[in-house]
Every structure is written in C-alpha cells, then in structure tokens.
Design a protein around this motif. Structure first.
Motif, short mmCIF file in Angstrom:
data_model
loop_
_atom_site.label_atom_id
_atom_site.label_comp_id
_atom_site.label_asym_id
_atom_site.label_seq_id
_atom_site.Cartn_x
_atom_site.Cartn_y
_atom_site.Cartn_z
N ASN A 183 -41.40 7.39 30.38
CA ASN A 183 -40.41 6.46 30.93
C ASN A 183 -40.33 6.47 32.46
N GLU A 184 -41.30 7.07 33.13
CA GLU A 184 -41.34 7.06 34.60
C GLU A 184 -42.10 5.83 35.08
N GLY A 185 -41.71 5.31 36.24
CA GLY A 185 -42.40 4.20 36.88
C GLY A 185 -42.79 4.56 38.29
N MET A 198 -40.88 -9.90 24.69
CA MET A 198 -39.87 -10.46 25.58
C MET A 198 -38.95 -9.34 26.10
N GLY A 199 -38.51 -8.46 25.22
CA GLY A 199 -37.65 -7.36 25.63
C GLY A 199 -38.35 -6.39 26.57
N GLU A 200 -39.63 -6.10 26.28
CA GLU A 200 -40.38 -5.20 27.16
C GLU A 200 -40.53 -5.81 28.54
N THR A 201 -40.77 -7.12 28.60
CA THR A 201 -40.88 -7.80 29.88
C THR A 201 -39.56 -7.74 30.64
N LYS A 202 -38.45 -7.95 29.94
CA LYS A 202 -37.13 -7.85 30.59
C LYS A 202 -36.91 -6.46 31.16
N GLN A 203 -37.29 -5.44 30.40
CA GLN A 203 -37.09 -4.07 30.87
C GLN A 203 -37.98 -3.76 32.06
N ALA A 204 -39.23 -4.27 32.05
CA ALA A 204 -40.13 -4.06 33.19
C ALA A 204 -39.59 -4.76 34.43
N ASP A 205 -39.04 -5.98 34.25
CA ASP A 205 -38.44 -6.70 35.37
C ASP A 205 -37.26 -5.92 35.93
N ALA A 206 -36.40 -5.46 35.06
CA ALA A 206 -35.22 -4.71 35.51
C ALA A 206 -35.63 -3.44 36.23
N GLU A 265 -33.85 -7.75 23.78
CA GLU A 265 -33.21 -7.34 25.02
C GLU A 265 -33.77 -6.05 25.61
N TYR A 266 -34.18 -5.11 24.76
CA TYR A 266 -34.57 -3.80 25.24
C TYR A 266 -36.01 -3.39 24.89
N GLY A 267 -36.73 -4.22 24.13
CA GLY A 267 -38.09 -3.86 23.74
C GLY A 267 -38.15 -2.75 22.73
N VAL A 268 -37.03 -2.45 22.06
CA VAL A 268 -36.97 -1.39 21.05
C VAL A 268 -37.04 -2.07 19.69
N ASP A 269 -38.03 -1.70 18.88
CA ASP A 269 -38.27 -2.38 17.61
C ASP A 269 -38.48 -1.37 16.48
N TYR A 314 -60.55 -4.57 42.71
CA TYR A 314 -59.82 -3.44 42.16
C TYR A 314 -60.23 -3.17 40.72
N ARG A 315 -59.93 -1.94 40.33
CA ARG A 315 -60.09 -1.52 38.93
C ARG A 315 -59.07 -0.41 38.72
N TRP A 316 -58.27 -0.55 37.66
CA TRP A 316 -57.36 0.54 37.31
C TRP A 316 -57.44 0.78 35.81
N ALA A 317 -57.20 2.03 35.44
CA ALA A 317 -57.27 2.40 34.02
C ALA A 317 -56.38 3.62 33.77
N THR A 318 -55.84 3.68 32.55
CA THR A 318 -55.08 4.85 32.13
C THR A 318 -56.03 5.80 31.42
N ASP A 319 -55.53 6.96 31.08
CA ASP A 319 -56.33 7.92 30.32
C ASP A 319 -56.21 7.66 28.82
N GLY A 320 -55.82 6.46 28.44
CA GLY A 320 -55.77 6.09 27.02
C GLY A 320 -54.71 5.06 26.66
N PRO A 321 -53.42 5.42 26.72
CA PRO A 321 -52.39 4.51 26.24
C PRO A 321 -52.13 3.34 27.20
N GLU A 322 -51.59 2.27 26.62
CA GLU A 322 -51.16 1.14 27.44
C GLU A 322 -49.89 1.49 28.20
N VAL A 323 -49.73 0.90 29.37
CA VAL A 323 -48.51 1.02 30.17
C VAL A 323 -48.05 -0.38 30.52
N ARG A 324 -46.77 -0.51 30.84
CA ARG A 324 -46.25 -1.77 31.37
C ARG A 324 -46.69 -1.85 32.83
N PHE A 325 -47.08 -3.06 33.27
CA PHE A 325 -47.49 -3.20 34.67
C PHE A 325 -47.00 -4.52 35.23
N GLU A 326 -46.88 -4.53 36.54
CA GLU A 326 -46.62 -5.78 37.26
C GLU A 326 -47.36 -5.72 38.58
#
Length: 196
Positions: free
Chosen positions: A102-104, A57-65, A40-44, A119-131
């Motif tokens: 936790n900012e979007g 699944m939880g991470e996707t739900k949180q990104a959708d919300a 439900e919350y992507g917390v494991d 297009y091309r996008w990249a972070t400075d290292g860590p993965e982020v949730r995207f849509e």
C-alpha cells in the motif's frame, strides 16, 4: 429515581416487521459488498464488482486520490532508491525502488518542453497501480496533467514533454508484499530520480 415506561405488547414490532427490516438490512449489505466497495474503493471480496466492471473504476479512484494527497510519512523507514548518477548525454539512467504494501512513490524527470526520453519500467512480478503525469514549472500545489494510468507489471515507450516541468510516474503497491520497480530512461532531461 425515575422509572422508564415499558412498551405494551401492541407497541412492539411484529415478527413480520422484524423479518422485513432484517431483509432490508441484508439487501443493503449485499449492495454495499457487491457494488459500493468495488466502485468506490476497489475492494471486491465477492468478485461481482470485477464482473460488472466496477472494481477497475474504484481502483482508478483510489489511485487518483492517492496521487492528489500529500504523501504520508511511512510507518517504517522508506527503502532507499538508487542514487541519480551524473548524467552524460545519451546514457541510460536507472532507478530502482521497493514499495511496501500500500505504499506509493514517484520517479520524475526534470525536462524542457519538447524534450523526449525512451523508457522502460518493470516490477519484479506483480502488477502495480501507475499514473504517468507531469507538473508544469510554477504550477499550483496539486495542479498536474495526467497522461496515462492503470495497472501493469511494466511498460515501455517514448515520452515527449508538452511543457517545462517534471514528468514521470506515481506507482502504488496494492499487494500484500513488497514490490520492486526498476525504471530506465534515456533522453533529454536534466534530472531523473525517485522523489522522497
């Protein structure tokens, strides 16, 4: 003063009943931590949710919300995004933004149906949730079309607008440190900028 009657020895739960109730409560807590929180919350906290495929699944739900919710005002001043330069046909436009934990934030292109951009996008290292998603011109608040979502540290490709409107990304930083995202686009758009 009214006296409350005390239960008799025969009315108290037995040791067996107390042990059974304790085991049931413990079992419920295990289910909560290993399946409900990841799904439900992507917390494991235990890692079991990831093994069972529930965390994604939880991470996707949180990104959708988060993408459906109205953006909450940040607790601190939002880091400035690079301004949108005057567009010249064929020249790449680059936008850089930094997300606090936790900012979007969103970066959108205003386009006509059939318009394309590379297009091309990249972070400075860590993965982020995207849509990657779009809102049709004149659509009701919260009405949008999702094209792709997940977790990544970057992506590249070509996008073609299926309708007039705004098209772009929503990113959410799920790490405990700031993450900088740089996105570059070249193509058929009227505007390409970070949303406040």
């Amino acid at each position: 003063m009214t006296q409350v009657p005390q239960p008799g020895i025969g009315e108290l739960p037995s040791l067996r009943q107390l042990n059974r109730a304790t085991l049931i409560a413990f079992g419920a807590a295990v289910i909560l931590v290993t399946t409900v929180l990841p799904a439900e919350y992507g917390v494991d906290p235990t890692g079991v949710g990831r093994l069972l495929g529930l965390t994604e699944m939880g991470e996707t739900k949180q990104a959708d919300a988060a993408s459906h919710a109205a953006p909450a005002p940040p607790a601190v001043a939002a880091p400035a995004a690079s301004p949108t330069p005057a567009l010249k046909a064929g020249e790449p436009v680059e936008v850089t933004l930094t997300l606090a934990p936790n900012e979007g934030r969103e970066v959108k292109a205003t386009m006509k149906a059939g318009g394309e951009f590379d297009y091309r996008w990249a972070t400075d290292g860590p993965e982020v949730r995207f849509e990657l998603h779009g809102e049709q011109t004149g659509a009701a608040e919260g009405d949008y079309t999702s094209y792709e979502k997940g977790s990544s540290a970057g992506a590249s490709g070509k996008f073609r607008a299926p309708f007039d409107g705004t098209h772009g990304w929503y990113w959410r930083n799920r790490t405990d440190r700031p993450v900088t995202i740089t996105v570059t686009a070249t193509g058929d758009f009227e505007k390409f900028a970070a949303l406040p």
